[in-house]
Write a protein that holds these residues in place. Structure first.
Motif, mmCIF file in Angstrom:
data_model
loop_
_atom_site.group_PDB
_atom_site.id
_atom_site.type_symbol
_atom_site.label_atom_id
_atom_site.label_comp_id
_atom_site.label_asym_id
_atom_site.label_seq_id
_atom_site.Cartn_x
_atom_site.Cartn_y
_atom_site.Cartn_z
ATOM 1 N N VAL A 325 59.317 57.548 19.813
ATOM 2 C CA VAL A 325 58.339 58.641 19.838
ATOM 3 C C VAL A 325 57.368 58.505 18.679
ATOM 4 O O VAL A 325 56.141 58.556 18.845
ATOM 5 C CB VAL A 325 59.055 60.005 19.805
ATOM 6 C CG1 VAL A 325 58.037 61.130 19.705
ATOM 7 C CG2 VAL A 325 59.904 60.190 21.053
ATOM 8 N N ILE A 402 60.353 64.979 24.859
ATOM 9 C CA ILE A 402 60.626 63.668 25.470
ATOM 10 C C ILE A 402 59.730 63.444 26.676
ATOM 11 O O ILE A 402 59.128 62.365 26.849
ATOM 12 C CB ILE A 402 62.110 63.566 25.860
ATOM 13 C CG1 ILE A 402 62.987 63.466 24.606
ATOM 14 C CG2 ILE A 402 62.346 62.361 26.757
ATOM 15 C CD1 ILE A 402 64.469 63.529 24.899
ATOM 16 N N SER A 405 56.079 62.966 25.538
ATOM 17 C CA SER A 405 55.862 61.674 24.891
ATOM 18 C C SER A 405 55.735 60.560 25.919
ATOM 19 O O SER A 405 54.798 59.753 25.869
ATOM 20 C CB SER A 405 57.006 61.366 23.921
ATOM 21 O OG SER A 405 56.834 60.095 23.329
ATOM 22 N N SER A 406 56.659 60.507 26.858
ATOM 23 C CA SER A 406 56.635 59.433 27.858
ATOM 24 C C SER A 406 55.402 59.531 28.749
ATOM 25 O O SER A 406 54.740 58.527 29.035
ATOM 26 C CB SER A 406 57.914 59.471 28.697
ATOM 27 O OG SER A 406 58.054 60.728 29.336
ATOM 28 N N ALA A 410 52.177 56.784 28.777
ATOM 29 C CA ALA A 410 51.838 56.068 30.009
ATOM 30 C C ALA A 410 50.398 56.353 30.443
ATOM 31 O O ALA A 410 49.641 55.435 30.785
ATOM 32 C CB ALA A 410 52.814 56.454 31.118
ATOM 33 N N ASP A 432 50.466 63.348 22.656
ATOM 34 C CA ASP A 432 51.384 62.436 21.986
ATOM 35 C C ASP A 432 51.745 62.970 20.601
ATOM 36 O O ASP A 432 52.908 62.894 20.175
ATOM 37 C CB ASP A 432 50.749 61.052 21.879
ATOM 38 C CG ASP A 432 51.751 59.981 21.497
ATOM 39 O OD1 ASP A 432 52.905 60.065 21.944
ATOM 40 O OD2 ASP A 432 51.388 59.073 20.739
ATOM 41 N N GLY A 494 56.455 54.246 27.630
ATOM 42 C CA GLY A 494 56.803 55.592 28.090
ATOM 43 C C GLY A 494 58.119 55.622 28.840
ATOM 44 O O GLY A 494 58.926 56.546 28.675
ATOM 45 N N ILE A 495 58.361 54.594 29.687
ATOM 46 C CA ILE A 495 59.620 54.521 30.444
ATOM 47 C C ILE A 495 60.799 54.351 29.496
ATOM 48 O O ILE A 495 61.855 54.992 29.656
ATOM 49 C CB ILE A 495 59.559 53.367 31.460
ATOM 50 C CG1 ILE A 495 58.534 53.681 32.552
ATOM 51 C CG2 ILE A 495 60.933 53.115 32.068
ATOM 52 C CD1 ILE A 495 58.286 52.533 33.516
ATOM 53 N N THR A 497 60.978 55.336 26.422
ATOM 54 C CA THR A 497 61.162 56.591 25.679
ATOM 55 C C THR A 497 61.943 57.604 26.493
ATOM 56 O O THR A 497 62.912 58.200 26.012
ATOM 57 C CB THR A 497 59.791 57.172 25.287
ATOM 58 O OG1 THR A 497 59.079 56.226 24.482
ATOM 59 C CG2 THR A 497 59.969 58.469 24.508
ATOM 60 N N VAL A 498 61.545 57.822 27.743
ATOM 61 C CA VAL A 498 62.231 58.823 28.555
ATOM 62 C C VAL A 498 63.648 58.369 28.906
ATOM 63 O O VAL A 498 64.588 59.187 28.964
ATOM 64 C CB VAL A 498 61.411 59.144 29.825
ATOM 65 C CG1 VAL A 498 61.452 58.008 30.828
ATOM 66 C CG2 VAL A 498 61.898 60.432 30.462
#
Length: 525
Positions: A325, A402, A405-406, A410, A432, A494-495, A497-498
């Protein structure tokens, strides 16, 4: 509250705290002592003043650490690629992340040994020296050394300053105060960054940026000397409601039936000072209203606590989450200025400065998410749990940051690659920032309340680990973009992060037994 003979240990030892009474009152824990040096006995004005000093330091530190990213276009005319080999010019903007990790690893154990105030004073001196060196530097590497000094000094904010916020607040206040601290300092620092183009234009050189902020650095030394008393306080055992309560700095509370059971017995009145007047005066200048801290024994135990937290999967999850993040925010801030100054946007240098208001708005909106909403959720969940607040009650506060952020990472990658309207780019940058500030505020509360006996070490692992790995992430982003493309790189980020964020939820929801085992096995390290 569990009984063990005549001694009873409050649930805080296992991180569970009886917070809401049957009639709906919120208990103020820890219980303040009678000492005037106890920060929990200070007036709201005095506590707000100390918070103000730490906030001003954080704002100045953040401006100096992040401001160089806006100077890179000016610095291209100063340093040729041949003169700085094997390094790149953008190292000047990314190296403070690494130094934040090194600084956190230093400041926290030192503050446990000598107190928060001496550490703040030392950090202000280093920040002032680093800023002066940057202003007069004549070469790339002297400039780089100055940036390292600024980064090390600024590391006080995400480490020792967080412990100061904890010192000044009751347990139920910490989500709001921590969220307010980070949100407002980030807002003000981005407003300061928005002024950077005007400062450079007025001064005629990138050096004007450092000269302009040297004044606030010198002012910080005075503020730290006269308006920042020591907040670290070891509360002696006190008699309360027919029992004797012993409260550790870590948050652990032990209840005894009589003074005979208390280690060390009933505390004696403070003895009059025996030091000479000159020594006492010098000590008061450096340490202020110095209270008893953990001393060098606490610092000696710190490496073991650090190792424990580094191998603790619950803390490790928070550190990795903060890496992606915070690292995503760092590389976004480094890249969006270059994107907007290139065709088809063709932003001027002054317009890039005004674009910094987008992160400021995002940081401002992080306070309702990280402070107000978390406080509300904790009260509701604790009330449903017979008034007992569990650390797991903080986990729902991670959901919004979360996801934001993702999604923002993206969409930022897609928007920049496909040249969407500049308003979309600034929107995703603001989102962000919102997610990063809200995540860090929630991280701090989660780790310090889950492991109060190891709060300092946990903050260092999350801070030093995530900031250091964020530096690595910002270093590899360029080849990553070259191989995957800008849009795909940010989508993958992003992927990741999530995925990491939601992977940790079952571990933490079912981690209560693991926490209890940790305290039975390693309590008192």
């Amino acid at each position: 509250m569990a009984s063990v003979g005549s001694k009873r240990e409050y649930g805080a030892a296992q991180s569970s705290v009886y917070l809401i009474t049957s009639d709906g009152r919120t208990l103020e824990l820890p219980i303040p002592s009678r000492s005037p040096n106890d920060p929990l006995r200070w007036s709201l004005l005095k506590r707000a003043t100390v918070m103000g000093v730490t906030s001003v330091f954080t704002v100045v530190g953040l401006v100096l650490v992040q401001g160089t990213s806006l100077l890179l276009f000016e610095l291209e005319n100063e340093y040729s690629p041949e003169s700085i080999k094997p390094l790149r010019l953008d190292v000047l903007s990314s190296v403070p992340c690494l130094c934040w990790g090194i600084g956190a690893l230093t400041w926290v154990p030192l503050s446990m040994a000598i107190g928060r105030r001496p550490v703040l004073l030392l950090a202000t001196l280093i920040l002032t020296g680093g800023t002066f060196l940057a202003a007069v530097s004549q070469g790339f590497y002297s400039h780089l050394i100055a940036r390292c000094l600024q980064g090390v000094a600024g590391a006080v904010s995400p480490s020792t300053m967080i412990l100061t916020v904890i010192d000044l607040t009751f347990i139920h206040q910490r989500p709001q105060w921590t969220g307010l601290f980070w949100c407002m300092t980030t807002v003000l620092s981005n407003v300061g960054l928005a002024l950077t183009p005007s400062i450079i234009s007025a001064g005629g050189s990138w050096r004007a940026f450092y000269w302009a902020w040297l004044g606030p650095c010198i002012l910080l030394i005075l503020l730290a000397l006269f308006w920042a008393p020591e907040t670290s306080f070891k509360r002696p055992p006190i008699a309360f409601d027919g029992h004797v309560i012993s409260q550790a700095e870590t948050g652990k509370i032990t209840i005894y039936s009589s003074w005979e059971e208390v280690p060390g017995g009933q505390p004696k009145p403070d003895a009059p000072p025996t030091t000479r007047k000159a020594s006492a005066f010098l000590k008061s200048i450096i340490f202020g209203t110095q209270t008893e801290t953990g001393g060098w024994l606490a610092m000696k135990a710190f490496p073991r606590q650090l190792m424990f937290c580094a191998l603790n999967p619950l803390v490790l999850w928070v550190m990795l989450l903060n890496t992606f993040v915070f690292g995503g925010m760092v590389i976004t801030c480094q890249s969006y200025a270059q994107v907007l100054m290139a065709p088809p946007y063709d932003f001027t240098f002054h317009q890039i400065g005004l674009a910094k208001l987008s992160p400021a708005i995002g940081a401002f909106l992080a306070y309702p998410v990280s402070g107000i909403l978390t406080t509300y959720l904790i009260r509701v969940l604790a009330s449903r749990n017979r008034g007992v607040r569990e650390p797991e009650h903080y986990l729902p506060s991670f959901f919004i940051p979360i996801i934001l952020s993702s999604v923002s990472l993206a969409l930022f990658g897609i928007a920049t690659e496909r040249r969407w309207d500049w308003r979309w780019i600034l929107l995703f940058v603001g989102l962000d920032y919102l997610s990063a500030i809200a995540t860090f505020s929630t991280n701090v509360v989660w780790i310090t309340e889950s492991f109060p006996e190891f709060a300092g070490a946990a903050i260092v692992v999350v801070g030093a680990g995530s900031y250091g790995t964020s530096f690595v992430l910002s270093s590899v982003i360029a080849p990553w973009i070259q191989s995957q493309g800008l849009g795909m790189t940010y989508i993958e980020l992003g992927i990741l992060t999530v995925a990491l964020g939601f992977f940790g939820f079952p571990i933490n929801f079912w981690g209560k037994r693991y926490r209890e085992y940790i305290y039975r096995r390693w309590s008192g390290m």
